[in-house]
Design an enzyme around this catalytic site. Structure first.
Site, PDB file in Angstrom:
ATOM      1  N   THR A   1      38.908  33.093  43.289  1.00 23.96           N
ATOM      2  CA  THR A   1      37.500  32.976  42.443  1.00 23.96           C
ATOM      3  C   THR A   1      37.705  33.658  41.333  1.00 23.96           C
ATOM      4  O   THR A   1      37.058  33.249  40.270  1.00 23.96           O
ATOM      5  CB  THR A   1      36.388  33.349  43.607  1.00 23.96           C
ATOM      6  OG1 THR A   1      36.482  32.373  44.601  1.00 23.96           O
ATOM      7  CG2 THR A   1      35.231  33.043  42.546  1.00 23.96           C
TER       8      THR A   1
ATOM      9  N   ASP B   1      44.883  29.159  45.490  1.00 20.49           N
ATOM     10  CA  ASP B   1      43.649  29.551  46.257  1.00 20.49           C
ATOM     11  C   ASP B   1      44.364  30.336  47.602  1.00 20.49           C
ATOM     12  O   ASP B   1      45.153  30.104  47.975  1.00 20.49           O
ATOM     13  CB  ASP B   1      43.003  28.524  46.776  1.00 20.49           C
ATOM     14  CG  ASP B   1      41.849  28.518  47.525  1.00 20.49           C
ATOM     15  OD1 ASP B   1      40.711  28.339  46.939  1.00 20.49           O
ATOM     16  OD2 ASP B   1      41.530  29.132  48.465  1.00 20.49           O
TER      17      ASP B   1
ATOM     18  N   THR C   1      39.328  36.084  48.301  1.00 22.48           N
ATOM     19  CA  THR C   1      38.744  36.673  48.954  1.00 22.48           C
ATOM     20  C   THR C   1      39.300  36.423  50.342  1.00 22.48           C
ATOM     21  O   THR C   1      39.230  37.082  51.369  1.00 22.48           O
ATOM     22  CB  THR C   1      37.311  37.105  48.953  1.00 22.48           C
ATOM     23  OG1 THR C   1      36.728  35.810  48.895  1.00 22.48           O
ATOM     24  CG2 THR C   1      37.057  37.643  47.681  1.00 22.48           C
ATOM     25  N   ASP C   2      39.175  35.061  50.414  1.00 17.91           N
ATOM     26  CA  ASP C   2      39.487  34.546  51.862  1.00 17.91           C
ATOM     27  C   ASP C   2      40.363  35.060  52.755  1.00 17.91           C
ATOM     28  O   ASP C   2      40.217  35.128  54.100  1.00 17.91           O
ATOM     29  CB  ASP C   2      39.623  32.913  51.845  1.00 17.91           C
ATOM     30  CG  ASP C   2      38.338  32.153  51.113  1.00 17.91           C
ATOM     31  OD1 ASP C   2      37.195  32.848  51.140  1.00 17.91           O
ATOM     32  OD2 ASP C   2      38.410  31.156  50.660  1.00 17.91           O
TER      33      ASP C   2
ATOM     34  N   THR D   1      39.682  42.994  70.241  1.00 18.41           N
ATOM     35  CA  THR D   1      38.264  42.465  70.627  1.00 18.41           C
ATOM     36  C   THR D   1      37.935  41.689  69.318  1.00 18.41           C
ATOM     37  O   THR D   1      38.031  41.916  68.247  1.00 18.41           O
ATOM     38  CB  THR D   1      37.582  43.982  70.886  1.00 18.41           C
ATOM     39  OG1 THR D   1      36.300  43.501  70.910  1.00 18.41           O
ATOM     40  CG2 THR D   1      37.511  44.910  69.471  1.00 18.41           C
ATOM     41  N   GLN D   2      37.167  40.715  69.901  1.00 25.50           N
ATOM     42  CA  GLN D   2      36.327  39.914  69.078  1.00 25.50           C
ATOM     43  C   GLN D   2      35.229  40.767  68.334  1.00 25.50           C
ATOM     44  O   GLN D   2      34.565  40.202  67.317  1.00 25.50           O
ATOM     45  CB  GLN D   2      35.667  38.850  69.679  1.00 25.50           C
ATOM     46  CG  GLN D   2      36.604  37.768  70.155  1.00 25.50           C
ATOM     47  CD  GLN D   2      36.058  36.710  71.207  1.00 25.50           C
ATOM     48  OE1 GLN D   2      34.779  36.405  71.101  1.00 25.50           O
ATOM     49  NE2 GLN D   2      36.868  35.913  71.894  1.00 25.50           N
TER      50      GLN D   2
HETATM   51  N1  ASP Z   1      38.602  30.163  47.906  1.00 26.97           N
HETATM   52  C1  ASP Z   1      38.951  31.365  47.173  1.00 26.97           C
HETATM   53  C2  ASP Z   1      40.125  32.094  47.654  1.00 26.97           C
HETATM   54  O1  ASP Z   1      40.155  32.747  48.562  1.00 26.97           O
HETATM   55  C3  ASP Z   1      37.817  32.328  47.412  1.00 26.97           C
HETATM   56  C4  ASP Z   1      37.681  33.540  46.794  1.00 26.97           C
HETATM   57  O2  ASP Z   1      38.579  33.874  45.852  1.00 26.97           O
HETATM   58  O3  ASP Z   1      36.892  34.274  46.882  1.00 26.97           O
HETATM   59  O4  ASP Z   1      41.049  31.993  46.994  1.00 26.97           O
END
Ligand code: ASP
Length: 348
Positions: free
Chosen positions: A18, A62, A94-95, A282-283
């Protein structure tokens, strides 16, 4: 603490995500844009009085598409440029950032320079973006040296929303908030406000620099199996009988508990006696597995399941990939899973 401005050079690696996306005017979807455009949106980059070079994945991805091949690419970039730069800032979606940070921490053994992953929840071209602060502070941290003249941070980290965290301790916890990452079981390495306050006791320092050794073979014959009330034998048995599967992260309840079902223990015992390495994680978001605490945890231990202590799922999975990638024996992998290699677990 000081910044040796003249001799400081940072390599900024843009993988995608992102932070570097822009809205397609026709479809409205977010798409990757070039690094040159990123610089246009962050003119502050020119204000740093240290050198910043950049390179980017061709094409940017991504982070949902991240895999062992992409990690290898990233490791190669860092390795080839290791001697030329003071530190590295990696722009990443971030994912799956916590998985990549964990994987890099194992793949870059003997690291003595900062590798800081960051990203954002809003694209950098958006007025309210969190990306600018994340990017600029990551660069500043990567360029900062301690009193010895060495980089103050010498490990793989995630920087997000005022917190510098050990990469292999992080988890993404929020899909919307700017404050999206946590290191639940390990203190932050730095907190950022008016000042950047480093937690020097928490930062990992190697006593003797014997050079960076990279390990690019990651064995992906691994899986995550998450328990839930009502889970059926067929589900567990199917996963554990996947041909060639070498390691499993078993996500259990609380301090490492699982249903007291005979079939579950049989499935687990059969798999471990065939040489599968099963790690109990652990979860819960924080706290650690203690298989001696309840009968429901103890039975897993008797079935040959290993305690993951306070490791994250992301770190446990990538550590299994790394260890099996080294061609280690089952006993060696089991042993290494119970020790900290690069600060990924608190118990040793
Ligand atoms: N879908 C994006 C990624 O992980 C989300 C992000 O960057 O926050 O590439």
């Amino acid at each position: 603490m000081q910044s040796d401005k003249e001799n400081t050079s940072i390599l900024l690696v843009y993988t995608g995500g992102t932070i570097g996306m822009i809205e397609n005017p026709v479809t409205g979807a977010l798409e990757n844009f070039s690094f040159a455009q990123l610089k246009k949106h962050v003119p502050e980059l020119q204000k740093f009085n240290f050198n910043i070079d950049s390179c980017q994945f061709d094409k940017p991805m991504d982070s949902s598409d991240m895999d062992a091949k992409a990690w290898r690419k990233l490791v190669d970039i860092i390795y080839k440029n290791y001697d030329r730069y003071t530190g590295f800032v990696v722009l990443h979606g971030t994912d799956t950032m916590a998985f990549t940070a964990s994987a890099l921490s194992f793949m870059l053994q003997g690291l003595c320079k900062p590798v800081i992953l960051t990203g954002s929840q809003l694209p950098i071209g958006v007025i309210r973006t969190d990306g600018k602060e994340n990017l600029l502070t990551s660069l500043e941290i990567a360029a900062t040296r301690g009193t010895s003249g060495q980089p103050i941070v010498q490990e793989v980290c995630v920087y997000f929303e005022n917190k510098l965290m050990r990469g292999n301790r992080t988890t993404k916890l929020n899909a919307e908030d700017f404050n999206a990452f946590r290191s639940y079981n390990y203190p932050d390495l730095a907190n950022v406000g008016i000042h950047i306050r480093y937690n020097l006791n928490a930062i990992h320092y190697i006593h003797k620099d014997s050079g960076l050794k990279v390990h690019t073979d990651m064995n992906t014959d691994v899986a995550i199996l998450k328990l839930f009330p009502g889970i059926q034998e067929m589900v567990v048995r199917s996963v554990l009988s996947i041909k060639g599967l070498k390691g499993v992260v078993l996500e259990t309840y609380g301090s490492g508990n699982a249903p007291r079902k005979g079939w579950l223990l049989d499935c687990l015992s059969e798999a471990t006696s065939r040489g599968m390495v099963i790690v109990n994680v652990t979860q819960c978001k924080s706290g650690m597995v203690d298989m001696d605490r309840y009968e429901t945890g103890y039975q897993l231990k008797s079935a040959g399941v290993l305690s993951g202590y306070d490791i994250t799922t992301e770190a446990a999975l990538t550590k299994l990939m790394f260890l099996f990638g080294q061609g280690l024996s089952v006993d060696e992998v089991r042993n290494a899973m119970m020790h900290s290699l690069v600060g990924e677990i608190s118990m040793d």
